[in-house]
Scaffold this active site. Structure first.
Site, short mmCIF file in Angstrom:
data_model
loop_
_atom_site.label_atom_id
_atom_site.label_comp_id
_atom_site.label_asym_id
_atom_site.label_seq_id
_atom_site.Cartn_x
_atom_site.Cartn_y
_atom_site.Cartn_z
N ASP A 1 7.55 -2.26 7.65
CA ASP A 1 6.45 -3.13 8.07
C ASP A 1 5.55 -2.49 9.13
OD1 ASP A 1 7.13 -5.19 6.33
OD2 ASP A 1 8.51 -6.11 7.77
N VAL A 2 5.25 -1.22 8.97
CA VAL A 2 4.31 -0.56 9.88
C VAL A 2 2.97 -0.28 9.21
CG1 VAL A 2 6.10 0.47 11.32
CG2 VAL A 2 5.20 1.75 9.35
N PRO B 1 -7.63 0.45 13.70
CA PRO B 1 -7.52 -0.65 14.65
C PRO B 1 -6.91 -1.88 13.99
CG PRO B 1 -9.78 -0.42 13.92
CD PRO B 1 -9.03 0.73 13.34
N LYS C 1 2.56 1.14 5.88
CA LYS C 1 2.50 2.31 4.97
C LYS C 1 1.60 2.02 3.78
CE LYS C 1 6.83 2.83 4.03
NZ LYS C 1 7.30 1.65 4.80
N LYS D 1 5.22 4.01 -6.04
CA LYS D 1 6.19 3.42 -5.12
C LYS D 1 7.51 3.42 -5.89
CE LYS D 1 7.30 0.49 -1.57
NZ LYS D 1 7.13 0.76 -0.13
N SER E 1 11.82 -3.27 -2.93
CA SER E 1 12.56 -4.53 -2.91
C SER E 1 11.62 -5.63 -2.44
CB SER E 1 13.78 -4.42 -1.99
OG SER E 1 13.43 -3.95 -0.72
#
Length: 234
Positions: A13-14, A206, A16, A38, A42
């Site tokens: 959850d950054v 941002p 990608k 990908k 999951s």
């Protein structure tokens, strides 16, 4: 010959997928062919067409070369848990060789920009004895690191960069994806990342409320000529 990159992140959850889709969109808008895979996802939704992953669909939408969904996301699992655990629950055996073959089928399409998006962070397991890092090593592609800029990101970024180097792969650069609009000392954290990471900062994204890929892509437009020359031996 096309340019292919393995995209990893400092954690799950950054952003990608947001970054990967933005890169694809920026390249496509400049007339380059694009494609992504990908290999493992999951947290997929059951649809009339089968299990579908929102991240994989976002990548497919920004791919100018259209492939069947099963090639974009060959291993899709419903539970939103670690991929190796989801695979175990589904009775599916994941291994590097199988995932590498699936990735190479996409890489061999020779798009101007191909992105392989990992799952979670660098060492997320895919089975009892192998991790996403082993897949990256098997592919021998340059790596782009998405740094989720929030509290703790400097430590996570440095550890991930060290692991990539220890695994013998080239970190082309990192992209700062700002996740917290109220993060204290944001500018100072970005400066610290630039000071401590040996690879260059390719772009800064941002914080935005809507994750509009067209808007995200604007932050990568100037990067495209540099990025698409990095891994092309010609």
């Amino acid at each position: 010959m096309g340019n292919a990159f393995f995209i990893t992140g400092t954690d799950t959850d950054v952003g990608k997928t947001t970054v990967a889709a933005g890169l694809l969109c920026a390249a496509r808008r400049q007339g380059f062919s694009t494609l992504a895979i990908k290999p493992v996802a999951s947290g997929c939704d059951l649809t009339p067409q089968g299990l579908r992953n929102s991240d994989a669909l976002a990548l497919a939408q920004q791919s100018s070369i259209k492939l069947p969904y099963a090639q974009i996301n060959p291993f899709a699992f419903a539970p939103a848990i670690a991929p190796h655990l989801a695979a175990q629950q589904a009775g599916v055996k994941l291994d590097v060789t199988t995932l590498q073959q699936a990735c190479l089928q996409v890489v061999n399409q020779q798009a101007d920009l191909t992105i392989i998006e990992g799952a979670g962070g660098w060492r997320v397991p895919i089975c009892a004895s192998q991790t996403m890092a082993d897949l990256a090593k098997a592919l021998q592609l340059p790596v782009i690191l998405v740094v989720g800029v929030r509290l703790g990101c400097i430590n996570h970024a440095l550890l991930t960069a060290e692991a990539i180097a220890q695994d013998g792969l080239k970190l082309t650069g990192w992209i700062a994806n700002c996740l917290d609009p109220t993060m204290p000392a944001l500018a100072d954290n970005l400066i610290s990342l630039e000071q401590h990471l040996k690879s260059p900062c390719l772009a800064q994204v941002p914080w935005v409320a809507d994750d509009n890929i067209e808007h995200i892509a604007e932050h990568f437009s100037a990067l495209m000529p540099q990025l698409l020359a990095v891994s092309d031996p010609d």
